[in-house]
Write an enzyme that holds these catalytic residues in place. Structure first.
Site, PDB file in Angstrom:
ATOM      1  N   HIS A   1     -79.050  67.255  -4.778  1.00  0.00           N
ATOM      2  CA  HIS A   1     -79.476  68.337  -3.522  1.00  0.00           C
ATOM      3  C   HIS A   1     -80.300  69.469  -4.342  1.00  0.00           C
ATOM      4  O   HIS A   1     -81.220  69.688  -3.575  1.00  0.00           O
ATOM      5  CB  HIS A   1     -78.220  69.032  -3.307  1.00  0.00           C
ATOM      6  CG  HIS A   1     -77.389  68.011  -2.666  1.00  0.00           C
ATOM      7  ND1 HIS A   1     -77.909  67.110  -1.600  1.00  0.00           N
ATOM      8  CD2 HIS A   1     -76.148  67.576  -2.593  1.00  0.00           C
ATOM      9  CE1 HIS A   1     -76.798  66.097  -1.120  1.00  0.00           C
ATOM     10  NE2 HIS A   1     -75.549  66.755  -1.845  1.00  0.00           N
TER      11      HIS A   1
ATOM     12  N   GLU B   1     -71.461  66.089  10.737  1.00  0.00           N
ATOM     13  CA  GLU B   1     -70.568  64.985   9.866  1.00  0.00           C
ATOM     14  C   GLU B   1     -70.353  65.298   8.388  1.00  0.00           C
ATOM     15  O   GLU B   1     -69.621  65.038   7.875  1.00  0.00           O
ATOM     16  CB  GLU B   1     -71.297  63.695   9.904  1.00  0.00           C
ATOM     17  CG  GLU B   1     -71.003  63.083  11.513  1.00  0.00           C
ATOM     18  CD  GLU B   1     -71.877  63.575  12.525  1.00  0.00           C
ATOM     19  OE1 GLU B   1     -73.039  64.176  12.069  1.00  0.00           O
ATOM     20  OE2 GLU B   1     -71.748  63.738  13.710  1.00  0.00           O
ATOM     21  N   ASN B   2     -71.507  66.223   7.962  1.00  0.00           N
ATOM     22  CA  ASN B   2     -71.456  66.406   6.411  1.00  0.00           C
ATOM     23  C   ASN B   2     -70.362  67.384   6.059  1.00  0.00           C
ATOM     24  O   ASN B   2     -69.960  67.346   4.973  1.00  0.00           O
ATOM     25  CB  ASN B   2     -72.823  67.124   6.094  1.00  0.00           C
ATOM     26  CG  ASN B   2     -74.015  66.106   5.924  1.00  0.00           C
ATOM     27  OD1 ASN B   2     -75.094  66.538   6.185  1.00  0.00           O
ATOM     28  ND2 ASN B   2     -73.706  65.075   5.711  1.00  0.00           N
ATOM     29  N   TRP B   3     -69.656  67.934   7.154  1.00  0.00           N
ATOM     30  CA  TRP B   3     -68.584  68.803   6.787  1.00  0.00           C
ATOM     31  C   TRP B   3     -67.313  68.053   6.021  1.00  0.00           C
ATOM     32  O   TRP B   3     -66.412  68.599   5.523  1.00  0.00           O
ATOM     33  CB  TRP B   3     -68.182  69.613   8.024  1.00  0.00           C
ATOM     34  CG  TRP B   3     -69.042  70.785   8.633  1.00  0.00           C
ATOM     35  CD1 TRP B   3     -69.656  70.935   9.868  1.00  0.00           C
ATOM     36  CD2 TRP B   3     -69.231  71.949   7.913  1.00  0.00           C
ATOM     37  NE1 TRP B   3     -70.243  72.032  10.079  1.00  0.00           N
ATOM     38  CE2 TRP B   3     -70.062  72.720   8.837  1.00  0.00           C
ATOM     39  CE3 TRP B   3     -68.771  72.442   6.513  1.00  0.00           C
ATOM     40  CZ2 TRP B   3     -70.415  73.990   8.516  1.00  0.00           C
ATOM     41  CZ3 TRP B   3     -69.453  73.773   6.496  1.00  0.00           C
ATOM     42  CH2 TRP B   3     -70.283  74.379   7.149  1.00  0.00           C
TER      43      TRP B   3
ATOM     44  N   ARG C   1     -67.725  65.866   3.854  1.00  0.00           N
ATOM     45  CA  ARG C   1     -67.965  65.502   2.444  1.00  0.00           C
ATOM     46  C   ARG C   1     -66.988  66.135   1.571  1.00  0.00           C
ATOM     47  O   ARG C   1     -66.358  67.206   2.067  1.00  0.00           O
ATOM     48  CB  ARG C   1     -69.476  65.883   1.863  1.00  0.00           C
ATOM     49  CG  ARG C   1     -70.287  64.908   2.599  1.00  0.00           C
ATOM     50  CD  ARG C   1     -71.684  65.046   2.062  1.00  0.00           C
ATOM     51  NE  ARG C   1     -72.391  63.876   2.720  1.00  0.00           N
ATOM     52  CZ  ARG C   1     -73.765  63.636   2.314  1.00  0.00           C
ATOM     53  NH1 ARG C   1     -74.295  64.283   1.292  1.00  0.00           N
ATOM     54  NH2 ARG C   1     -74.492  62.563   2.823  1.00  0.00           N
TER      55      ARG C   1
ATOM     56  N   GLY D   1     -78.256  61.948  -2.886  1.00  0.00           N
ATOM     57  CA  GLY D   1     -77.191  61.408  -3.674  1.00  0.00           C
ATOM     58  C   GLY D   1     -77.412  60.274  -4.478  1.00  0.00           C
ATOM     59  O   GLY D   1     -77.020  60.130  -5.726  1.00  0.00           O
ATOM     60  N   ARG D   2     -78.328  59.390  -3.760  1.00  0.00           N
ATOM     61  CA  ARG D   2     -78.610  58.040  -4.580  1.00  0.00           C
ATOM     62  C   ARG D   2     -79.663  58.385  -5.639  1.00  0.00           C
ATOM     63  O   ARG D   2     -79.561  57.822  -6.610  1.00  0.00           O
ATOM     64  CB  ARG D   2     -79.107  57.061  -3.415  1.00  0.00           C
ATOM     65  CG  ARG D   2     -78.117  56.102  -3.048  1.00  0.00           C
ATOM     66  CD  ARG D   2     -78.755  55.492  -1.871  1.00  0.00           C
ATOM     67  NE  ARG D   2     -78.805  56.531  -0.574  1.00  0.00           N
ATOM     68  CZ  ARG D   2     -79.551  56.345   0.519  1.00  0.00           C
ATOM     69  NH1 ARG D   2     -80.150  55.217   0.613  1.00  0.00           N
ATOM     70  NH2 ARG D   2     -79.640  57.302   1.378  1.00  0.00           N
TER      71      ARG D   2
ATOM     72  N   ASP E   1     -83.029  62.148   3.377  1.00  0.00           N
ATOM     73  CA  ASP E   1     -81.873  61.397   2.887  1.00  0.00           C
ATOM     74  C   ASP E   1     -82.350  60.846   1.470  1.00  0.00           C
ATOM     75  O   ASP E   1     -83.390  60.615   1.099  1.00  0.00           O
ATOM     76  CB  ASP E   1     -81.763  60.288   3.830  1.00  0.00           C
ATOM     77  CG  ASP E   1     -80.336  59.696   3.668  1.00  0.00           C
ATOM     78  OD1 ASP E   1     -79.489  60.236   2.946  1.00  0.00           O
ATOM     79  OD2 ASP E   1     -80.208  58.729   4.223  1.00  0.00           O
TER      80      ASP E   1
ATOM     81  N   SER F   1     -78.956  58.877  12.992  1.00  0.00           N
ATOM     82  CA  SER F   1     -77.782  59.635  12.831  1.00  0.00           C
ATOM     83  C   SER F   1     -77.791  61.041  13.458  1.00  0.00           C
ATOM     84  O   SER F   1     -77.482  62.218  12.639  1.00  0.00           O
ATOM     85  CB  SER F   1     -77.968  60.087  10.950  1.00  0.00           C
ATOM     86  OG  SER F   1     -77.941  58.869  10.409  1.00  0.00           O
TER      87      SER F   1
END
Ligand code: FPP
Length: 260
Positions: free
Chosen positions: A50, A80-82, A84, A36-37, A33, A209
Site C-alpha cells: 500500500h 467492502e475493504n472495511w 479486511r 497486496g500481490r 488493484d 467491483s
C-alpha cells in the site's frame, strides 16, 4: 517470447507523443488493484504494498495534471475493504492521513482541487478531519479535480440516492413522473463530475467491483496486468493511447459517426 516482444515495443514506442491533446478523456477513473500481490511477490508485508501504491498515486496524479486531464477519480477504499484485517485497515487509514498531509502543498502548487465520494461518515475522525481540511484549502483550485473514493460502494451510493429521492417525493418536493436521469445524477455522490470516459483497472482482474456502476455506462474499459505499485506515467500514456484508438459509438453506427 511474446512477452519479450511486448516489453520491447513498450519500451521503444513513445506513447506520450502520440496522445492527441484534443481527444483526451474528460474523466478517468482508476481501480488501483494489486498492492497486496505486489508485496507478496517480494516477500513483504501487504502494508508495504500500500505504501508503494501511494507513490504510484502521486505519479499518476502528476501525469494526469501535466496532460491536461480535468477529472481523475481513484478507488482508494471500498465499502467492502472495511472487512479486511484491522491491522491492514488501520495502516490504510494512517497512510491516507500521512499522504494527505504530505501532498497538500503539491496539490496547491499544481492547482488541483481535492474531492471525496463515499460514505465518509464511516471514516475515523482523524482521517475525515484531515480530508475535509485538504478539500477546504484546495476548493478554489481548478486545473484538475482529483476525487478519492473512500468507503465507497456504488450500490450503497444508489441506495442513498433512492432514499433521498423517495424523501423528496414524500415531502412533495418532486413528483414521481419528474424523476429522470438528470435528477438521479443530481443526487449521486458524483453530482459535480461528468460521466466516466475511461476506466482503468490494474493487476489483471477484469471486474468492476462495485465502482461507479451508474457513471461508467459508456466508459471504455482498460485492463492491465501491471500491479498498482508498478503503474507508471508510461502505463497511463499507454492506456490513453488505447482509448484514443477506439471508436466510441454511444449506441450509434460507425457511418452515423463519420457523417457527424
Ligand atoms: C488494492 O490492492 C488497493 C487498495 C485496497 C487500496 C488502495 C490504496 C492505495 C493505493 C494507497 C494509498 C492511497 C492514497 C489515495 C494515498 P489490494 O490490497 O486489493 O491488492 P491485492 O488484490 O493484490 O490483495
Amino acid at each position: 517470447m511474446a512477452e519479450n516482444l511486448v516489453t520491447v515495443i513498450f519500451n521503444y514506442v513513445d506513447y506520450k507523443n502520440q496522445i492527441k491533446s484534443k481527444q483526451l478523456p474528460k474523466h478517468i477513473a482508476v481501480i488501483m488493484d494489486g498492492n497486496g500481490r505486489w508485496a507478496k511477490q517480494k516477500g513483504l508485508l501487504r502494508t508495504i504494498g500500500h505504501e508503494k501504491g501511494s507513490r504510484a498515486v502521486r505519479e499518476v496524479v502528476e501525469a494526469s495534471a501535466e496532460l491536461g486531464l480535468k477529472y481523475l477519480t481513484l478507488y482508494a477504499f471500498s465499502t467492502e475493504n472495511w472487512r479486511r484485517p484491522k491491522y491492514e485497515v488501520d495502516t490504510l487509514m494512517k497512510l491516507l492521513v500521512s499522504s494527505l498531509r504530505k501532498e497538500i502543498h503539491r496539490l496547491q502548487d499544481n492547482d488541483i482541487k481535492l474531492n471525496a465520494i463515499g460514505n465518509l461518515e464511516l471514516l475515523p475522525s482523524k482521517v475525515l478531519d484531515e480530508l475535509l481540511e485538504v478539500i477546504e484549502s484546495t476548493k478554489n483550485n481548478s486545473r484538475m479535480i482529483l476525487t478519492l473514493a473512500l468507503s465507497y460502494g456504488s450500490r450503497e451510493e444508489l441506495v442513498h440516492v433512492m432514499k433521498e429521492i423517495a424523501n423528496n417525493v414524500k415531502n412533495n418536493i418532486i413528483s414521481p413522473e419528474k424523476i429522470d436521469e438528470t435528477i438521479i445524477n443530481q443526487h449521486l455522490y458524483t453530482q459535480n463530475l461528468p460521466d466516466v470516459d475511461l476506466l482503468i483497472r490494474t493487476s489483471g482482474e477484469q471486474r468492476i467491483s462495485n465502482f461507479l456502476l451508474w457513471q461508467i455506462a459508456y466508459a471504455e474499459l482498460y485492463f492491465t496486468d501491471t500491479l498498482w505499485p508498478d503503474f507508471s506515467k508510461e502505463e497511463l500514456y499507454l492506456a490513453l493511447y488505447s482509448y484514443q484508438n477506439r471508436e466510441r459509438r454511444f449506441g450509434k453506427t460507425s457511418d452515423q459517426l463519420s457523417k457527424q
